[in-house]
Design an enzyme around this catalytic site. Structure first.
Site, PDB file in Angstrom:
ATOM      1  N   SER A  59      34.711  16.466-131.796  1.00  0.00           N
ATOM      2  CA  SER A  59      35.142  16.151-130.147  1.00  0.00           C
ATOM      3  C   SER A  59      33.831  17.443-129.485  1.00  0.00           C
ATOM      4  O   SER A  59      34.944  18.455-130.107  1.00  0.00           O
ATOM      5  CB  SER A  59      35.746  15.340-129.330  1.00  0.00           C
ATOM      6  OG  SER A  59      36.182  14.790-130.629  1.00  0.00           O
TER       7      SER A  59
HETATM    8  N1  SAH Z   1      39.637  14.059-133.417  1.00  0.00           N
HETATM    9  C1  SAH Z   1      38.452  14.531-134.093  1.00  0.00           C
HETATM   10  C2  SAH Z   1      37.268  13.127-133.442  1.00  0.00           C
HETATM   11  C3  SAH Z   1      36.762  12.094-134.795  1.00  0.00           C
HETATM   12  S1  SAH Z   1      34.517  11.143-133.718  1.00  0.00           S
HETATM   13  C4  SAH Z   1      37.675  15.680-134.048  1.00  0.00           C
HETATM   14  O1  SAH Z   1      38.518  16.248-133.077  1.00  0.00           O
HETATM   15  O2  SAH Z   1      37.173  16.390-134.915  1.00  0.00           O
HETATM   16  C5  SAH Z   1      36.138   9.583-134.285  1.00  0.00           C
HETATM   17  C6  SAH Z   1      37.172   9.604-135.351  1.00  0.00           C
HETATM   18  O3  SAH Z   1      37.464   8.192-135.707  1.00  0.00           O
HETATM   19  C7  SAH Z   1      35.528   9.329-136.330  1.00  0.00           C
HETATM   20  O4  SAH Z   1      35.823   9.782-137.464  1.00  0.00           O
HETATM   21  C8  SAH Z   1      35.664   7.716-136.839  1.00  0.00           C
HETATM   22  O5  SAH Z   1      35.728   7.569-138.375  1.00  0.00           O
HETATM   23  C9  SAH Z   1      37.011   7.619-136.691  1.00  0.00           C
HETATM   24  N2  SAH Z   1      37.293   5.897-135.956  1.00  0.00           N
HETATM   25  C10 SAH Z   1      36.678   5.491-136.096  1.00  0.00           C
HETATM   26  N3  SAH Z   1      37.259   3.538-135.688  1.00  0.00           N
HETATM   27  C11 SAH Z   1      38.881   4.613-136.627  1.00  0.00           C
HETATM   28  C12 SAH Z   1      39.801   3.329-136.877  1.00  0.00           C
HETATM   29  N4  SAH Z   1      39.866   1.938-136.261  1.00  0.00           N
HETATM   30  N5  SAH Z   1      41.023   3.743-137.452  1.00  0.00           N
HETATM   31  C13 SAH Z   1      40.888   5.107-138.114  1.00  0.00           C
HETATM   32  N6  SAH Z   1      39.667   6.289-136.936  1.00  0.00           N
HETATM   33  C14 SAH Z   1      38.835   5.405-136.675  1.00  0.00           C
END
Ligand code: SAH
Length: 210
Positions: A59
């Protein structure tokens, strides 16, 4: 502080209204370059989300700071972070609370995030779980705060139920292209939405997601 990180804190966060000094200090301590792919290190402090593989992104720094500020953490809390991705937000949360559980559905991202969190010194404070985060982590509930970094079609009931009374859930709610970041508080009368902020995140997939 590393100069690019110091600039990020001043120009992208403080200048845009992030005023929680604990959040600003936490963002000043976490080495974001360890959470982006090696070939993108030069862009680690850009004002943007960056690709991390699997079609996912780390993000934008402002959104991480905004989510952390809205959780209003004071130090001793147990926190759930849904959508580990790179592990960066989990590391920032570890600077603000005492125990962080983070859950990711893509196994290759789980492995990368564990390695990055260990390299950055967060192995003991952040527990990385593999699985569907829309169901939360009942075995570690209740949580004082839940942060979701992927957009949901609505508030996943399991996540709300795993909050302590007065606890906060911050998540993007809406469609696949545009959402509102909602700040939800658990109260005896049911979910109370404190605030909403326009945002854009990757979709939350799974049982209580898209
Ligand atoms: N907080 C992260 C942002 C990652 S983007 C950072 O700082 O890098 C969001 C993430 O949510 C992705 O990696 C995606 O694979 C994950 N995601 C989507 N649906 C999900 C679910 N049901 N359970 C766990 N992770 C999920």
């Amino acid at each position: 502080m590393q100069p690019e990180r110091a600039r990020m804190v001043e120009r992208q966060l403080r200048a845009r209204g992030i005023d929680d000094e604990r959040v600003l200090a936490a963002m000043g301590r976490v080495p974001r370059e360890l959470f982006v792919p090696a070939e993108l290190r030069a862009h680690a402090y850009d004002d943007a989300a960056l690709p991390i593989g699997g079609g996912q992104t780390i993000s934008q720094p402002y959104m991480v700071a905004r989510i952390c500020s809205e959780l209003a953490l004071r130090g001793g809390e147990r926190v759930l972070d849904v959508g580990t991705g790179s592990g960066y937000q989990a590391a920032v949360l570890a600077e603000l609370a005492s125990e962080v559980h983070t859950i990711e559905r893509l196994p290759e991202l789980v492995e990368h995030a564990r390695a990055a969190l260990a390299e950055a010194g967060y192995a003991k404070r952040v527990h990385v779980h593999a699985g569907d985060g829309t169901r939360g982590l009942p075995e570690h509930a209740p949580f004082a705060a839940v942060a979701v970094a992927a957009a949901a079609p609505g508030i996943p009931p399991s996540l709300y139920e795993q909050l302590e009374e007065g606890g906060r859930l911050v998540l993007p709610v809406g469609g696949l292209r545009e959402q509102l970041l909602q700040v939800v508080v658990r109260s005896p009368e049911g979910p109370a939405v404190l605030r909403t902020v326009p945002c854009r995140f990757v979709p939350l997939l799974g049982a209580e997601g898209f």
